[in-house]
Scaffold this motif. Structure first.
Motif, mmCIF file in Angstrom:
data_model
loop_
_atom_site.group_PDB
_atom_site.id
_atom_site.type_symbol
_atom_site.label_atom_id
_atom_site.label_comp_id
_atom_site.label_asym_id
_atom_site.label_seq_id
_atom_site.Cartn_x
_atom_site.Cartn_y
_atom_site.Cartn_z
ATOM 1 N N ASP A 192 3.419 2.947 1.591
ATOM 2 C CA ASP A 192 3.689 1.757 0.777
ATOM 3 C C ASP A 192 3.875 2.145 -0.691
ATOM 4 O O ASP A 192 4.755 1.622 -1.387
ATOM 5 C CB ASP A 192 2.536 0.754 0.898
ATOM 6 C CG ASP A 192 2.622 -0.086 2.171
ATOM 7 O OD1 ASP A 192 3.746 -0.290 2.663
ATOM 8 O OD2 ASP A 192 1.568 -0.523 2.667
ATOM 9 N N LYS A 244 3.160 1.178 12.883
ATOM 10 C CA LYS A 244 2.102 0.933 11.901
ATOM 11 C C LYS A 244 0.729 0.838 12.544
ATOM 12 O O LYS A 244 -0.270 1.254 11.953
ATOM 13 C CB LYS A 244 2.395 -0.356 11.113
ATOM 14 C CG LYS A 244 3.491 -0.202 10.081
ATOM 15 C CD LYS A 244 3.560 -1.409 9.163
ATOM 16 C CE LYS A 244 4.639 -1.207 8.098
ATOM 17 N NZ LYS A 244 4.666 -2.316 7.129
ATOM 18 N N GLN A 301 -0.897 4.337 5.689
ATOM 19 C CA GLN A 301 -0.076 3.164 5.356
ATOM 20 C C GLN A 301 0.004 2.972 3.843
ATOM 21 O O GLN A 301 1.075 2.660 3.306
ATOM 22 C CB GLN A 301 -0.668 1.919 6.010
ATOM 23 C CG GLN A 301 -0.537 1.900 7.527
ATOM 24 C CD GLN A 301 -0.995 0.587 8.133
ATOM 25 O OE1 GLN A 301 -0.681 -0.476 7.628
ATOM 26 N NE2 GLN A 301 -1.741 0.659 9.223
ATOM 27 N N ARG A 302 -1.114 3.162 3.155
ATOM 28 C CA ARG A 302 -1.119 2.986 1.696
ATOM 29 C C ARG A 302 -0.246 4.054 1.025
ATOM 30 O O ARG A 302 0.432 3.772 0.022
ATOM 31 C CB ARG A 302 -2.549 3.056 1.171
ATOM 32 C CG ARG A 302 -3.382 1.823 1.529
ATOM 33 C CD ARG A 302 -4.823 1.970 1.099
ATOM 34 N NE ARG A 302 -4.962 2.069 -0.345
ATOM 35 C CZ ARG A 302 -6.092 2.418 -0.960
ATOM 36 N NH1 ARG A 302 -7.168 2.719 -0.251
ATOM 37 N NH2 ARG A 302 -6.143 2.486 -2.279
#
Length: 692
Positions: free
Chosen positions: A611, A599, A607-608
């Protein structure tokens, strides 16, 4: 006594042929200069900026910050604690660099006289040279597992850690700080913009000048000032777009298409032949298509739905409406794999109805090609529009995954004809975008897959835990399930991608999957070999299919219940959702495992994305998130560069602003030339029906 200069030219009532230019006049041609005209931009940086869609000074000035960093407290190093983001200042005592796998870590010991702390940067190895002992730094970040994790920084004098600062969309190769510095170099060029909005309109709508709005977006004193600037620029974009859409709709209404009347006996037999009843969403889409086909204005309808929601059934309905009136229907897909899948889906149904159906690709022999052109329904790739291919009497064209075709390719399908066109996509356009921006395009939605299908369980793991993913996979394979392994998406030729897929398949045969049958599918396989691999996988003669993104759409194997996507952070959100849609097509529980780098190595946007995919299986919801992450996207079709057509408008949040722009566009009976010229420039060279 002061000498008087003799007057030789007197004022007249008639204006001169041309007014002399002023020294401070806008020079818009300077906005189109390439970025190496700015200080510090060399060949390497120019290439990296191009990957962000930034090629010219105009591109850079229209690269809007996606957020603004709020103020944080500056504290003494001795007072550091907790997880709050703060700023610290001090001098570098020493610096070191090390590797942790592929993660490059630079650590500097910083002291402010009260205490010292190890400040850490990830994947910025060049900082080792800058952070010399004795150098003053100001850092923004928070305590983390490696000491003080630096989010932004100043070496010597700078403003990257300012209390209020813009944060730009960036990449792993170009951090937001570097983009901010480059924008600062370009800001002087805001004076080179002409303002297309007439003064009377600006005054009525209480809008600032374009140059002032641009400056406020990039260097605001506070967030309200930035928002005022953004809204002014967004209003201009939406107004120009609405004016262009109105023109496009008027042009289409002057074109004649064949009226196909009401549905007849062939359609009744088609409905009875289906082994299931159409869903309410499908029935609604069919009704909307029937209304369009009865008119003489060419249909331009977007049929969108989540993966596995049954769009092909509706598309075949539209094609058969042409056939029952003695005309021809054509379905064009972007790849041979997808065209073959569509052909296998519709050919059996057509044969049962007595409708001839043919497949036409670049691999089709000459005799097959001639016969295909006489068929009632022709399924194919771009071969349908190649020179010498004459469809006999095309009335309905379905373009699948239309965003993957070039504008000229889509145009060529309808060249010399005025067919009804159904654009079909399994990559949902957000509802807010479809319903507001494409003002002249009708939209039909098939929102959900059948209720019998279970939601796909999606997990995100880091590479160091990849062995656990294969342990779980082997357990499911022993239970008789099948799986896909998608190779990393790298910037390479199709040949290199094929080689990478083959090497990965061979590695898995020797290692994690040595007791299973592993096949490989990629775009360089010849059609016969590709069909053979797919047939073997469908027949369960292969347990695992290692593939490139050639499997993104069109592949349907209900027994395949596991998808492993390697280096998933390198894929876009829509593409990941499409890949995930290859599993979960049967009654069994399915799984999607996203494998990424650590990460700490990923951008905030990456990352978004991951997610979001873990949190939702709803394609429309993910499309909205993708819209937020990427911006508005390029709508008009033929730009070779520049990130988007809408740089400042936020489609989901600017609905009232869009409605106001629509109203103003309708009220402009005779728009001033400066505004018409701006619309011409926006739509120059675009396909009137382009949705890309």
């Amino acid at each position: 006594m002061t000498a008087l200069r003799r007057q030789t030219v007197f004022a007249g009532l008639d204006p001169p042929p041309a007014w002399p230019t002023t020294r401070a006049r806008p020079r818009p041609e300077r906005l189109d200069r390439e970025l190496d005209a700015l200080p510090g931009v060399g060949v390497t940086l120019k290439r990296k900026l191009a990957k962000l869609g930034l090629h010219t000074i105009r591109d850079l000035l229209e690269h809007r910050p996606h957020r603004y960093e709020s103020a944080v407290e500056e504290v003494a190093i001795a007072a550091l604690g907790g997880g709050e983001e703060v700023a610290i200042s001090g001098e570098v005592l020493n610096v070191s660099a090390r590797r942790r796998g592929r993660l490059k870590i630079v650590t500097a010991r910083i002291s402010d006289g009260t205490a010292a702390v190890a400040a850490t940067w990830f994947n910025q190895p060049w900082l080792e040279e800058q952070l010399r002992p004795g150098t003053h730094v100001r850092l923004r970040g928070k305590p983390g597992r490696y000491g003080f994790d630096v989010k932004s920084y100043d070496v010597g004098k700078g403003e990257s850690t300012a209390d209020f600062a813009p944060v730009y969309p960036a990449s792993e190769e170009i951090p937001p700080k570097r983009v901010r510095t480059l924008v600062g170099h370009a800001l002087g060029h805001v004076v080179d913009y002409f303002d297309p909005l007439p003064a009377e309109l600006r005054a009525r709508e209480r809008l600032p000048l374009k140059r002032d709005a641009l400056f406020a977006v990039h260097r605001p004193e506070h967030e309200h000032e930035a928002e005022v600037g953004r809204r002014r620029l967004a209003f201009e974009e939406l107004l120009l777009l609405q004016m262009g859409i109105a023109r496009r709709a008027a042009e289409r209404e002057r074109t004649l298409a064949p009226s196909l009347g009401d549905a007849g006996e062939l359609i009744e037999r088609y409905r009875r032949s289906l082994p299931f009843a159409l869903t309410a969403y499908q029935e609604q889409a069919v009704r909307e298509i029937d209304v369009d086909l009865a008119r003489t204005i060419p249909m331009q309808r977007l049929l969108q739905g989540d993966v596995g929601s049954g769009k092909t059934v509706v598309a075949l309905y539209a094609l058969l409406r042409a056939v029952e009136h003695g005309r021809q229907g054509a379905l064009m897909a972007p790849t041979e794999t997808l065209a073959e899948q569509h052909f296998l889906t519709v050919e059996g149904l057509c044969a049962e109805l007595g409708v001839t159906c043919a497949l036409l690709t670049s691999a089709s022999p000459k005799k097959v090609r001639a016969a295909a052109l006489a068929a009632d329904v022709v399924v194919g790739t771009h071969a349908l529009i190649q020179e010498g291919v004459e469809l006999r009497d095309l009335a309905v064209a379905v373009v699948d995954e239309q965003h993957r075709f070039g504008v000229e390719q889509r145009k060529a399908l309808a060249q010399g004809r005025a067919p009804h066109v159904l654009h079909m996509t399994a990559t949902p356009i957000p509802r807010t975008l479809a319903l507001t921006v494409y003002g002249d395009l009708a939209v039909s939605e098939i929102a959900k897959p059948p209720a019998s299908r279970k939601p796909i369980v999606t997990s995100w793991i880091e590479e160091e835990r990849a062995s656990a993913a294969y342990t779980r996979l082997t357990r499911l394979l022993r239970e008789g399930r099948q799986a896909y392994v998608v190779c990393p998406l790298v910037e390479a030729s199709e040949t290199t991608l094929a080689r990478a897929a083959e090497e990965e398949a061979e590695r898995l045969r020797r290692a994690e999957l040595k007791e299973f049958r592993v096949g490989c599918l990629h775009g360089r396989l010849k059609p016969d070999a590709r069909r053979d691999v797919m047939a073997r996988f469908k027949a369960a003669e292969l347990d695992v299919l290692v593939a490139t993104t050639v499997i993104e759409v069109g592949v349907d194997v209900p027994n395949a219940t596991v998808m492993i996507v390697q280096e998933a952070d390198r894929f876009g959100l829509a593409q990941l959702h499409q890949l995930r849609g290859r599993v979960g097509r049967g009654a069994e529980q399915s799984y999607c495992l996203l494998v990424s780098r650590a990460k700490e190595e990923l951008t905030e946007t990456a990352q978004r994305r991951l997610d979001a995919l873990v949190a939702s299986t709803d394609g429309f919801e993910l499309a909205e998130i993708d819209l937020d992450l990427r911006g508005g996207g390029q709508f008009l079709g033929t730009r070779q560069h520049g990130a988007t057509d809408l740089h400042f408008a936020h489609i989901r949040l600017d609905r009232p602003l869009l409605e106001r722009a629509r109203t103003v566009a309708r009220e402009l009976d005779a728009p001033p030339k400066v505004l018409e010229d701006a619309v011409d420039a926006l739509f120059a060279g675009t396909d009137p029906d382009a949705l890309s």
